[in-house]
Design a protein around this motif. Structure first.
Motif, PDB file in Angstrom:
ATOM      1  N   GLU A 199      28.898  35.147  40.638  1.00 20.23           N
ATOM      2  CA  GLU A 199      28.361  36.504  40.708  1.00 20.23           C
ATOM      3  C   GLU A 199      29.513  37.498  40.715  1.00 20.23           C
ATOM      4  O   GLU A 199      30.368  37.490  41.612  1.00 20.23           O
ATOM      5  CB  GLU A 199      27.498  36.670  41.963  1.00 20.23           C
ATOM      6  N   TYR A 200      29.554  38.344  39.693  1.00 18.38           N
ATOM      7  CA  TYR A 200      30.657  39.277  39.526  1.00 18.38           C
ATOM      8  C   TYR A 200      30.426  40.557  40.332  1.00 18.38           C
ATOM      9  O   TYR A 200      29.294  40.951  40.596  1.00 18.38           O
ATOM     10  CB  TYR A 200      30.827  39.650  38.042  1.00 18.38           C
ATOM     11  N   SER A 201      31.534  41.182  40.656  1.00 18.01           N
ATOM     12  CA  SER A 201      31.490  42.501  41.283  1.00 18.01           C
ATOM     13  C   SER A 201      31.676  43.543  40.181  1.00 18.01           C
ATOM     14  O   SER A 201      32.738  43.603  39.541  1.00 18.01           O
ATOM     15  CB  SER A 201      32.593  42.636  42.339  1.00 18.01           C
ATOM     16  N   ALA A 248      34.644  20.982  41.542  1.00 17.95           N
ATOM     17  CA  ALA A 248      34.414  21.527  42.877  1.00 17.95           C
ATOM     18  C   ALA A 248      34.423  23.045  42.795  1.00 17.95           C
ATOM     19  O   ALA A 248      34.998  23.640  41.864  1.00 17.95           O
ATOM     20  CB  ALA A 248      35.473  21.041  43.865  1.00 17.95           C
ATOM     21  N   VAL A 249      33.786  23.662  43.772  1.00 19.06           N
ATOM     22  CA  VAL A 249      33.726  25.122  43.801  1.00 19.06           C
ATOM     23  C   VAL A 249      35.120  25.714  43.979  1.00 19.06           C
ATOM     24  O   VAL A 249      35.461  26.752  43.395  1.00 19.06           O
ATOM     25  CB  VAL A 249      32.773  25.579  44.922  1.00 19.06           C
ATOM     26  N   GLU A 250      35.963  25.044  44.780  1.00 18.47           N
ATOM     27  CA  GLU A 250      37.305  25.558  45.031  1.00 18.47           C
ATOM     28  C   GLU A 250      38.126  25.615  43.752  1.00 18.47           C
ATOM     29  O   GLU A 250      38.926  26.545  43.559  1.00 18.47           O
ATOM     30  CB  GLU A 250      38.011  24.686  46.071  1.00 18.47           C
ATOM     31  N   HIS A 251      37.966  24.627  42.879  1.00 15.92           N
ATOM     32  CA  HIS A 251      38.697  24.637  41.617  1.00 15.92           C
ATOM     33  C   HIS A 251      38.296  25.823  40.757  1.00 15.92           C
ATOM     34  O   HIS A 251      39.136  26.431  40.082  1.00 15.92           O
ATOM     35  CB  HIS A 251      38.437  23.341  40.853  1.00 15.92           C
ATOM     36  N   LEU A 252      37.013  26.164  40.776  1.00 19.91           N
ATOM     37  CA  LEU A 252      36.548  27.288  39.980  1.00 19.91           C
ATOM     38  C   LEU A 252      37.037  28.617  40.561  1.00 19.91           C
ATOM     39  O   LEU A 252      37.380  29.538  39.806  1.00 19.91           O
ATOM     40  CB  LEU A 252      35.027  27.263  39.904  1.00 19.91           C
ATOM     41  N   ARG A 253      37.074  28.708  41.877  1.00 19.80           N
ATOM     42  CA  ARG A 253      37.566  29.942  42.494  1.00 19.80           C
ATOM     43  C   ARG A 253      39.037  30.192  42.159  1.00 19.80           C
ATOM     44  O   ARG A 253      39.458  31.334  41.984  1.00 19.80           O
ATOM     45  CB  ARG A 253      37.400  29.870  44.019  1.00 19.80           C
ATOM     46  N   SER A 254      39.828  29.133  42.074  1.00 18.67           N
ATOM     47  CA  SER A 254      41.267  29.277  41.820  1.00 18.67           C
ATOM     48  C   SER A 254      41.609  29.283  40.337  1.00 18.67           C
ATOM     49  O   SER A 254      42.780  29.175  39.974  1.00 18.67           O
ATOM     50  CB  SER A 254      42.028  28.142  42.504  1.00 18.67           C
ATOM     51  N   LEU A 255      40.597  29.401  39.466  1.00 20.53           N
ATOM     52  CA  LEU A 255      40.843  29.418  38.029  1.00 20.53           C
ATOM     53  C   LEU A 255      41.545  30.711  37.629  1.00 20.53           C
ATOM     54  O   LEU A 255      41.032  31.806  37.890  1.00 20.53           O
ATOM     55  CB  LEU A 255      39.516  29.297  37.278  1.00 20.53           C
ATOM     56  N   PRO A 256      42.710  30.637  36.987  1.00 17.95           N
ATOM     57  CA  PRO A 256      43.382  31.867  36.521  1.00 17.95           C
ATOM     58  C   PRO A 256      42.694  32.408  35.266  1.00 17.95           C
ATOM     59  O   PRO A 256      42.434  31.681  34.317  1.00 17.95           O
ATOM     60  CB  PRO A 256      44.804  31.400  36.233  1.00 17.95           C
ATOM     61  N   ILE A 257      42.392  33.687  35.294  1.00 17.38           N
ATOM     62  CA  ILE A 257      41.744  34.363  34.173  1.00 17.38           C
ATOM     63  C   ILE A 257      42.734  35.347  33.568  1.00 17.38           C
ATOM     64  O   ILE A 257      43.292  36.203  34.266  1.00 17.38           O
ATOM     65  CB  ILE A 257      40.481  35.106  34.620  1.00 17.38           C
ATOM     66  N   PHE A 264      44.451  37.102  36.790  1.00 22.15           N
ATOM     67  CA  PHE A 264      43.945  37.140  38.162  1.00 22.15           C
ATOM     68  C   PHE A 264      43.108  35.897  38.384  1.00 22.15           C
ATOM     69  O   PHE A 264      42.761  35.174  37.445  1.00 22.15           O
ATOM     70  CB  PHE A 264      43.116  38.406  38.411  1.00 22.15           C
ATOM     71  N   LEU A 265      42.796  35.614  39.647  1.00 19.89           N
ATOM     72  CA  LEU A 265      41.957  34.460  39.993  1.00 19.89           C
ATOM     73  C   LEU A 265      40.485  34.853  39.939  1.00 19.89           C
ATOM     74  O   LEU A 265      40.113  35.983  40.289  1.00 19.89           O
ATOM     75  CB  LEU A 265      42.324  33.936  41.378  1.00 19.89           C
ATOM     76  N   LEU A 266      39.665  33.899  39.546  1.00 24.12           N
ATOM     77  CA  LEU A 266      38.243  34.182  39.443  1.00 24.12           C
ATOM     78  C   LEU A 266      37.652  34.538  40.800  1.00 24.12           C
ATOM     79  O   LEU A 266      36.765  35.392  40.896  1.00 24.12           O
ATOM     80  CB  LEU A 266      37.518  32.965  38.847  1.00 24.12           C
ATOM     81  N   GLY A 267      38.128  33.883  41.857  1.00 28.19           N
ATOM     82  CA  GLY A 267      37.616  34.174  43.191  1.00 28.19           C
ATOM     83  C   GLY A 267      37.922  35.572  43.679  1.00 28.19           C
ATOM     84  O   GLY A 267      37.308  36.037  44.641  1.00 28.19           O
ATOM     85  N   ASP A 268      38.888  36.274  43.024  1.00 30.05           N
ATOM     86  CA  ASP A 268      39.220  37.630  43.448  1.00 30.05           C
ATOM     87  C   ASP A 268      38.234  38.669  42.938  1.00 30.05           C
ATOM     88  O   ASP A 268      38.125  39.760  43.511  1.00 30.05           O
ATOM     89  CB  ASP A 268      40.632  37.994  42.953  1.00 30.05           C
ATOM     90  N   PHE A 273      29.797  30.064  44.355  1.00 30.27           N
ATOM     91  CA  PHE A 273      29.153  29.235  45.370  1.00 30.27           C
ATOM     92  C   PHE A 273      28.198  28.260  44.702  1.00 30.27           C
ATOM     93  O   PHE A 273      27.756  28.459  43.563  1.00 30.27           O
ATOM     94  CB  PHE A 273      28.398  30.102  46.391  1.00 30.27           C
ATOM     95  N   ARG A 274      27.890  27.186  45.414  1.00 27.32           N
ATOM     96  CA  ARG A 274      26.948  26.176  44.942  1.00 27.32           C
ATOM     97  C   ARG A 274      25.611  26.364  45.657  1.00 27.32           C
ATOM     98  O   ARG A 274      25.573  26.522  46.883  1.00 27.32           O
ATOM     99  CB  ARG A 274      27.489  24.771  45.213  1.00 27.32           C
TER     100      ARG A 274
END
Length: 315
Positions: A199-201, A248-257, A264-268, A273-274
């Protein structure tokens, strides 16, 4: 006055007279048939809902983003046209709405012995018509298992267990169930598939000057499964696997875009979330609580009482 005796030969066969004349044989037959009935009674199948042939099939197709008229003209009409000429079909009834097409096929009442061949013809015709459907159509999917009945239902619940943990134990129980002799099918009812949501901001995306489509393109390219080749040795054949997929969710959050020269990181910029699918699939509730249920059925010819005793012994 002379009285004439009735001519039995002209009256035909008299079962009562024959039985009185052969009482020993009649008694023997009664004993044998009674014993046979008693022995057969212990082998009778016991099902609340016996199996029966259901002469109906539902064909569903999906085309995300299409309107109801587009679904009718581009999908439903073409599939119904492909079904024309099948002699087994009594009538078809279709329903089209935005993104979904549903066709109900009913066979003639006298086609009980031809149901298998009829469904083969339906699948063949529709699979041949797939090439005429627009790009992006998902399906068609077939459902003709309305006549399946199940003799045993087991409900599962687990206070304090997360959804993935409970799902793991239930699938283990299902695996053990399928190992029992004479078990034909075990179906999980009420399970909810899980997905990873991003979910994007909108505020962060606007400040960076990028769109969600650009990020989705990077995510899809990173998680693509492609063959990487293999190394042929003298005695070995080694396959190469490309890492970097998401597990894993953590791998997706730390994905560099990297978009438009910015990294930037996707989690930023998004919440990752799952969770279970939304809207959910039909759920099962027992005594007001949502539970998992698996239903099982035995192979044809096995008595339900004998099969149920095997289940209880295994559990």
């Amino acid at each position: 006055m002379k009285q004439n005796k009735p001519d039995l030969a002209k009256q035909g066969f008299n079962l009562s007279a024959w039985a009185l004349k052969h009482q020993s044989l009649v008694l023997y037959l009664m004993v044998v048939l009674s014993l046979g009935g008693i022995l057969a009674y212990g082998k009778l199948g016991m099902k609340e809902d016996p199996e029966f042939t259901f002469k109906a099939m539902v064909v569903r197709s999906f085309w995300p983003g299409a309107s109801a008229p587009e679904m009718e003209q581009q999908v439903t009409d073409k599939l119904e046209e492909a079904l024309q000429g099948i002699a087994y079909i009594h009538f078809t009834k279709s329903y089209s709405r935005s993104g979904e097409s549903l066709i109900t096929i009913m066979l003639h009442e006298d086609q009980k012995n031809n149901v298998t061949d009829a469904w083969y013809q339906v699948r063949k015709r529709i699979n041949d018509a797939k090439s005429k459907l627009p790009l992006g159509v998902v399906g068609p999917f077939f459902n003709d298992e309305f006549g399946d009945t199940y003799g045993n239902l087991y409900a599962f619940t687990g206070d304090g267990f997360s959804y993935p943990e409970l799902k793991k134990y239930i699938e283990l129980a299902r695996t053990e169930l399928l190992r029992i002799p004479d078990v034909n099918k075990a179906l999980l009812i009420g399970q909810q598939d899980e997905k990873i949501y991003v979910e994007y901001s909108n505020a962060k995306l606007a400040s960076l000057g990028i769109s969600p489509f650009q990020i989705n393109k990077v995510i899809a390219a990173t998680n693509t499964v492609t063959p990487a080749g293999a190394i042929e040795g003298k005695d070995e054949h080694v396959f190469l696997r490309v890492t970097g997929g998401f597990n894993a969710v953590e791998h997706l959050r730390s994905l560099p875009i990297t978009v438009a020269g910015k990294t930037f990181l996707l989690g930023d910029i998004a919440q990752v979330f799952r969770a279970t699918i939304d809207p959910p699939k039909p759920k099962c509730a027992i005594k007001g609580k949502t539970r998992w249920v698996w239903a099982s059925r035995c192979v044809k010819g096995v008595t339900s009482s004998k099969w149920a005793s095997r289940l209880m012994h295994r559990s």
